[in-house]
Write a protein that holds these residues in place. Structure first.
Motif, PDB file in Angstrom:
ATOM      1  N   MET A 170      13.139   0.682   5.672  1.00  0.00           N
ATOM      2  CA  MET A 170      13.380   1.228   4.343  1.00  0.00           C
ATOM      3  C   MET A 170      12.695   0.336   3.311  1.00  0.00           C
ATOM      4  O   MET A 170      12.960  -0.862   3.246  1.00  0.00           O
ATOM      5  CB  MET A 170      14.894   1.283   4.091  1.00  0.00           C
ATOM      6  N   TYR A 171      11.821   0.918   2.519  1.00  0.00           N
ATOM      7  CA  TYR A 171      11.008   0.117   1.623  1.00  0.00           C
ATOM      8  C   TYR A 171      10.650   0.906   0.370  1.00  0.00           C
ATOM      9  O   TYR A 171      10.403   2.117   0.442  1.00  0.00           O
ATOM     10  CB  TYR A 171       9.708  -0.313   2.327  1.00  0.00           C
ATOM     11  N   THR A 172      10.639   0.235  -0.779  1.00  0.00           N
ATOM     12  CA  THR A 172      10.161   0.819  -2.027  1.00  0.00           C
ATOM     13  C   THR A 172       9.092  -0.089  -2.612  1.00  0.00           C
ATOM     14  O   THR A 172       9.347  -1.278  -2.825  1.00  0.00           O
ATOM     15  CB  THR A 172      11.299   0.973  -3.057  1.00  0.00           C
ATOM     16  N   SER A 210       0.813  -1.207   0.000  1.00  0.00           N
ATOM     17  CA  SER A 210       0.000   0.000   0.000  1.00  0.00           C
ATOM     18  C   SER A 210       0.850   1.263   0.000  1.00  0.00           C
ATOM     19  O   SER A 210       0.335   2.369  -0.062  1.00  0.00           O
ATOM     20  CB  SER A 210      -0.921   0.017   1.227  1.00  0.00           C
ATOM     21  N   ILE A 211       2.176   1.105   0.070  1.00  0.00           N
ATOM     22  CA  ILE A 211       3.071   2.249   0.104  1.00  0.00           C
ATOM     23  C   ILE A 211       3.609   2.490  -1.305  1.00  0.00           C
ATOM     24  O   ILE A 211       4.045   1.564  -1.972  1.00  0.00           O
ATOM     25  CB  ILE A 211       4.236   2.005   1.083  1.00  0.00           C
ATOM     26  N   VAL A 212       3.576   3.711  -1.778  1.00  0.00           N
ATOM     27  CA  VAL A 212       3.889   3.971  -3.176  1.00  0.00           C
ATOM     28  C   VAL A 212       5.111   4.873  -3.356  1.00  0.00           C
ATOM     29  O   VAL A 212       5.335   5.395  -4.421  1.00  0.00           O
ATOM     30  CB  VAL A 212       2.673   4.597  -3.894  1.00  0.00           C
ATOM     31  N   GLN A 213       5.922   5.055  -2.354  1.00  0.00           N
ATOM     32  CA  GLN A 213       7.128   5.845  -2.505  1.00  0.00           C
ATOM     33  C   GLN A 213       8.219   5.305  -1.587  1.00  0.00           C
ATOM     34  O   GLN A 213       7.973   4.447  -0.766  1.00  0.00           O
ATOM     35  CB  GLN A 213       6.867   7.326  -2.191  1.00  0.00           C
ATOM     36  N   LYS A 214       9.445   5.812  -1.800  1.00  0.00           N
ATOM     37  CA  LYS A 214      10.559   5.395  -0.945  1.00  0.00           C
ATOM     38  C   LYS A 214      10.258   5.781   0.497  1.00  0.00           C
ATOM     39  O   LYS A 214       9.789   6.884   0.765  1.00  0.00           O
ATOM     40  CB  LYS A 214      11.836   6.101  -1.406  1.00  0.00           C
ATOM     41  N   LEU A 215      10.503   4.881   1.407  1.00  0.00           N
ATOM     42  CA  LEU A 215      10.202   5.152   2.807  1.00  0.00           C
ATOM     43  C   LEU A 215      11.483   5.059   3.635  1.00  0.00           C
ATOM     44  O   LEU A 215      12.117   4.021   3.689  1.00  0.00           O
ATOM     45  CB  LEU A 215       9.181   4.143   3.335  1.00  0.00           C
ATOM     46  N   ALA A 243       5.063 -10.692  -5.951  1.00  0.00           N
ATOM     47  CA  ALA A 243       6.111  -9.743  -5.584  1.00  0.00           C
ATOM     48  C   ALA A 243       5.497  -8.360  -5.507  1.00  0.00           C
ATOM     49  O   ALA A 243       4.727  -7.974  -6.397  1.00  0.00           O
ATOM     50  CB  ALA A 243       7.235  -9.772  -6.611  1.00  0.00           C
ATOM     51  N   VAL A 244       5.813  -7.605  -4.446  1.00  0.00           N
ATOM     52  CA  VAL A 244       5.161  -6.310  -4.258  1.00  0.00           C
ATOM     53  C   VAL A 244       6.132  -5.151  -4.049  1.00  0.00           C
ATOM     54  O   VAL A 244       5.735  -3.991  -4.134  1.00  0.00           O
ATOM     55  CB  VAL A 244       4.170  -6.352  -3.074  1.00  0.00           C
ATOM     56  N   GLY A 245       7.404  -5.417  -3.752  1.00  0.00           N
ATOM     57  CA  GLY A 245       8.316  -4.312  -3.513  1.00  0.00           C
ATOM     58  C   GLY A 245       9.713  -4.776  -3.149  1.00  0.00           C
ATOM     59  O   GLY A 245      10.015  -5.973  -3.162  1.00  0.00           O
ATOM     60  N   VAL A 246      10.546  -3.816  -2.804  1.00  0.00           N
ATOM     61  CA  VAL A 246      11.948  -4.081  -2.473  1.00  0.00           C
ATOM     62  C   VAL A 246      12.270  -3.449  -1.126  1.00  0.00           C
ATOM     63  O   VAL A 246      11.976  -2.277  -0.889  1.00  0.00           O
ATOM     64  CB  VAL A 246      12.892  -3.515  -3.554  1.00  0.00           C
ATOM     65  N   LEU A 247      12.884  -4.225  -0.244  1.00  0.00           N
ATOM     66  CA  LEU A 247      13.276  -3.764   1.084  1.00  0.00           C
ATOM     67  C   LEU A 247      14.795  -3.748   1.175  1.00  0.00           C
ATOM     68  O   LEU A 247      15.449  -4.756   0.883  1.00  0.00           O
ATOM     69  CB  LEU A 247      12.696  -4.696   2.148  1.00  0.00           C
ATOM     70  N   GLY A 248      15.345  -2.619   1.578  1.00  0.00           N
ATOM     71  CA  GLY A 248      16.789  -2.516   1.697  1.00  0.00           C
ATOM     72  C   GLY A 248      17.381  -1.657   0.600  1.00  0.00           C
ATOM     73  O   GLY A 248      16.671  -1.093  -0.236  1.00  0.00           O
TER      74      GLY A 248
END
Length: 242
Positions: A35-37, A23-28, A189-194
């Motif tokens: 840290m998540y994209t 549900s997150i749509v930007q770099k965090l 697959a939903v995103g990238v962490l790190g």
């Protein structure tokens, strides 16, 4: 939906809320170090286009798929043992984040970018220096197997603990591909962490991207809808392992 990789985010009121990564749509870069994209939510499918089921994965087998971009290889594993929980990791720049765990009934399913954090070695259709080394095989990179190894410079990473660096010249963990298991046992697959290395990868391998993907622009397109997922020896011609 099985959503084990939730993030805790501080709101304006100071309260902590659980948020699904998809549900997150930007770099965090959250205040607590996570840290998540988020990228496109993509279903993992076989070469025949049929959805891959979590329960059908073979243990300790290197599966390959390209995500989040058309030209960025990733690896999927169903480990023999459950993964760890809430692993604290840190990048070379000092950014801290928490890898929650693998997914699936026993937390054995993990996925990581297959681009080494050292000098960006990665699988291509011609060869691969990156792979998970099964527990019954030996590797020069580390004192025991059951780890991810980059044979290019013998860096190794702990597959059960968010691909943290174990040995070799690599400093950063491998970035984690965040996977969800749906109620029907399908994988997404939903995103990238790190810390990812995608920008440097695209800049460094322009001739290769042209050869295999028709150019940098096409390689940088986001994967959408589905990602073909095959075993490593179907993804590449030669597997190089030391």
């Amino acid at each position: 939906m099985n959503r084990r990789n939730f993030l805790k985010v501080a709101t304006a009121t100071g309260a902590m809320v659980a948020v699904s990564p998809s549900s997150i749509v930007q770099k965090l870069y959250a205040s607590n170090g996570l840290m998540y994209t988020a990228y496109e939510r993509v279903q993992l499918v076989g070469a025949d286009g049929a959805p891959i089921k979590a329960s059908a994965l073979k243990k300790e087998t290197n599966y390959m798929f390209n995500y989040p971009y058309v030209g960025t290889p990733s690896m999927l594993l169903d480990l023999d043992d459950p993964s760890a929980k809430d692993v604290s990791l840190k990048t070379e720049e000092g950014e801290e984040y928490v890898w929650k765990s693998g997914v699936g009934a026993k937390r054995t399913i993990v996925a990581y970018t297959a681009i080494c954090s050292h000098q960006l070695a990665h699988p291509t259709p011609n060869d691969s220096f990156m792979q998970y080394v099964q527990k019954d095989k030996k590797t020069l990179a580390y004192k025991h197997s059951g780890v991810i190894v980059c044979s290019s410079h013998l860096s190794s990473f702990e597959a059960k603990e968010g691909a943290k660096r174990l040995s070799g010249p690599a400093v950063d963990p491998l970035a984690s591909i965040v996977i969800e298991v749906a109620a029907d046992d399908t994988l997404w697959a939903v995103g990238v962490l790190g810390a990812d290395r995608f920008h440097a990868y695209f800049k460094t391998f322009k001739p290769e991207l042209k050869e295999f993907y028709g150019g940098k622009r096409k390689a940088k397109k986001l994967v959408k809808i589905s990602a073909k997922t095959v075993v490593l020896n179907e993804y590449t011609k030669e597997i190089i392992q030391y």
